[in-house]
Design a protein around this motif. Structure first.
Motif, PDB file in Angstrom:
ATOM      1  N   GLY A   9     -76.344  40.498 -50.036  1.00  0.00           N
ATOM      2  CA  GLY A   9     -77.664  39.919 -50.249  1.00  0.00           C
ATOM      3  C   GLY A   9     -77.608  38.545 -50.868  1.00  0.00           C
ATOM      4  O   GLY A   9     -78.413  38.209 -51.743  1.00  0.00           O
ATOM      5  N   ALA A  10     -76.669  37.719 -50.395  1.00  0.00           N
ATOM      6  CA  ALA A  10     -76.446  36.409 -51.024  1.00  0.00           C
ATOM      7  C   ALA A  10     -77.179  35.271 -50.325  1.00  0.00           C
ATOM      8  O   ALA A  10     -76.962  34.109 -50.657  1.00  0.00           O
ATOM      9  N   SER A  11     -78.049  35.580 -49.395  1.00  0.00           N
ATOM     10  CA  SER A  11     -78.667  34.511 -48.610  1.00  0.00           C
ATOM     11  C   SER A  11     -79.741  33.757 -49.370  1.00  0.00           C
ATOM     12  O   SER A  11     -80.084  32.619 -49.038  1.00  0.00           O
ATOM     13  N   ARG A  12     -80.286  34.374 -50.429  1.00  0.00           N
ATOM     14  CA  ARG A  12     -81.366  33.723 -51.184  1.00  0.00           C
ATOM     15  C   ARG A  12     -81.491  34.409 -52.549  1.00  0.00           C
ATOM     16  O   ARG A  12     -80.814  35.388 -52.833  1.00  0.00           O
ATOM     17  N   GLY A  13     -82.378  33.874 -53.383  1.00  0.00           N
ATOM     18  CA  GLY A  13     -82.740  34.532 -54.636  1.00  0.00           C
ATOM     19  C   GLY A  13     -81.578  34.765 -55.575  1.00  0.00           C
ATOM     20  O   GLY A  13     -80.712  33.904 -55.776  1.00  0.00           O
ATOM     21  N   ILE A  14     -81.551  35.950 -56.171  1.00  0.00           N
ATOM     22  CA  ILE A  14     -80.526  36.275 -57.162  1.00  0.00           C
ATOM     23  C   ILE A  14     -79.135  36.219 -56.542  1.00  0.00           C
ATOM     24  O   ILE A  14     -78.191  35.698 -57.147  1.00  0.00           O
ATOM     25  N   GLY A  15     -78.978  36.758 -55.337  1.00  0.00           N
ATOM     26  CA  GLY A  15     -77.667  36.778 -54.708  1.00  0.00           C
ATOM     27  C   GLY A  15     -77.100  35.397 -54.489  1.00  0.00           C
ATOM     28  O   GLY A  15     -75.904  35.147 -54.711  1.00  0.00           O
ATOM     29  N   LEU A  16     -77.940  34.461 -54.053  1.00  0.00           N
ATOM     30  CA  LEU A  16     -77.494  33.084 -53.853  1.00  0.00           C
ATOM     31  C   LEU A  16     -77.108  32.447 -55.188  1.00  0.00           C
ATOM     32  O   LEU A  16     -76.090  31.749 -55.290  1.00  0.00           O
ATOM     33  N   ALA A  17     -77.890  32.714 -56.229  1.00  0.00           N
ATOM     34  CA  ALA A  17     -77.570  32.183 -57.559  1.00  0.00           C
ATOM     35  C   ALA A  17     -76.253  32.757 -58.073  1.00  0.00           C
ATOM     36  O   ALA A  17     -75.452  32.046 -58.700  1.00  0.00           O
ATOM     37  N   ILE A  18     -76.008  34.027 -57.798  1.00  0.00           N
ATOM     38  CA  ILE A  18     -74.740  34.648 -58.191  1.00  0.00           C
ATOM     39  C   ILE A  18     -73.574  33.951 -57.501  1.00  0.00           C
ATOM     40  O   ILE A  18     -72.573  33.597 -58.136  1.00  0.00           O
ATOM     41  N   ALA A  19     -73.693  33.765 -56.189  1.00  0.00           N
ATOM     42  CA  ALA A  19     -72.611  33.132 -55.436  1.00  0.00           C
ATOM     43  C   ALA A  19     -72.339  31.723 -55.947  1.00  0.00           C
ATOM     44  O   ALA A  19     -71.180  31.324 -56.111  1.00  0.00           O
ATOM     45  N   ARG A  20     -73.387  30.969 -56.194  1.00  0.00           N
ATOM     46  CA  ARG A  20     -73.208  29.604 -56.702  1.00  0.00           C
ATOM     47  C   ARG A  20     -72.465  29.601 -58.038  1.00  0.00           C
ATOM     48  O   ARG A  20     -71.580  28.773 -58.275  1.00  0.00           O
ATOM     49  N   THR A  21     -72.831  30.523 -58.920  1.00  0.00           N
ATOM     50  CA  THR A  21     -72.185  30.576 -60.230  1.00  0.00           C
ATOM     51  C   THR A  21     -70.729  30.978 -60.113  1.00  0.00           C
ATOM     52  O   THR A  21     -69.851  30.418 -60.789  1.00  0.00           O
ATOM     53  N   LEU A  22     -70.441  31.960 -59.269  1.00  0.00           N
ATOM     54  CA  LEU A  22     -69.056  32.377 -59.071  1.00  0.00           C
ATOM     55  C   LEU A  22     -68.189  31.205 -58.614  1.00  0.00           C
ATOM     56  O   LEU A  22     -67.058  31.027 -59.078  1.00  0.00           O
TER      57      LEU A  22
END
Length: 261
Positions: A9-22
């Motif tokens: 679920g990394a395409s938007r929202g929390i998931g995208l923010a998680i991926a960016r931080t990682l």
């Protein structure tokens, strides 16, 4: 060695923010599983071409979960963490009225998908883990897992199950150096909140609907980066003694990972 983490679920929202931080903060290699490759996720993959693997698929399908695990290990040789973020609020409606043909798809996306990916991933997580640096599985839960909103019955049921999965996996994996956490991200300014405001009237209780409208109108919804940064940090540095817990993203033990605007 750089952490290797799969985020669903990394395409938007929390998931995208998680991926960016990682990627930006922790130097991780990140594989994603999502139904839609959004422009934002595509741009992230272009920004980090050697450290992002995007896999199109559906978390509700076991074979797609197997595919992202196998492609991740084939590309980078290991797997150190999972962040299971994909989910849906649908079907919304009273449990006495929810269409029966919507029950299984809802549970597959919100609950069974965790089993669909942990089962093929667990051998690789165990292989990468040591007592000093365990592998970590972070399950994104919800405050609805311990409460009740009218019309959210299937979502609440599934998220309560997510908490139970974290506890059970933690009990079963003590010797494998794989630790599990269920985390509540708070009320976040995402597409799900927009869906609540659009679909909630008429099925949610008026006082509960008013609460979410007021949070939106008052600018009190959390930016995805706030819980996202903590969830990403947990996937990198969660201590073993937390395994099996259900926690709030704002838990003071995780303050070191909070996003600083």
């Amino acid at each position: 060695m750089a952490p290797v983490v799969i985020v669903t679920g990394a395409s938007r929202g929390i998931g995208l923010a998680i991926a960016r931080t990682l990627l930006a903060t922790h130097g991780a290699k990140v594989a994603t599983l999502q139904r839609t490759l959004t422009p934002e996720l595509k741009a992230l993959a272009e920004q980090y071409p050697d450290r992002v693997l995007t896999v199109s698929g559906d978390v509700s399908k076991p074979e797609d979960n197997v595919r992202v695990v196998e492609q991740t290990v084939a590309k980078w040789g290991s797997l150190t963490g999972l962040i299971l973020n994909a989910g849906t609020l649908d079907p919304m409606g009273k449990l006495s009225e929810v269409p029966l043909d919507a029950l299984v798809p809802s549970l597959q996306t919100n609950l069974l998908s965790a089993l669909y990916i942990v089962q093929p991933a667990i051998k690789y997580l165990r292989a990468s883990a040591t007592p000093q640096n365990p592998a970590r599985v972070i399950l994104v839960s919800s405050g609805a897992s311990v409460g009740a909103y009218q019309a959210w019955g299937m979502y609440s049921l599934a998220k309560a199950g997510v908490n139970s999965l974290a506890r059970t996996f933690a009990a079963e994996e003590k010797d494998g150096n794989v630790i599990f956490l269920s985390i509540r991200p708070g009320v976040v300014d995402t597409d799900m909140q927009g869906h609540i405001r659009k679909a909630g009237p008429g099925v949610m209780a008026p006082n509960e609907m008013a609460k979410f409208n007021q949070l939106h109108e008052g600018g009190m919804l959390l930016p995805p980066e706030q819980p996202g940064s903590v969830i990403a940090g947990c996937a990198i540095g969660l201590p073993a003694e937390c395994s099996g817990e259900y926690v709030d993203w704002a838990d003071e033990r995780f303050a070191q990972w909070r996003h600083k605007a």
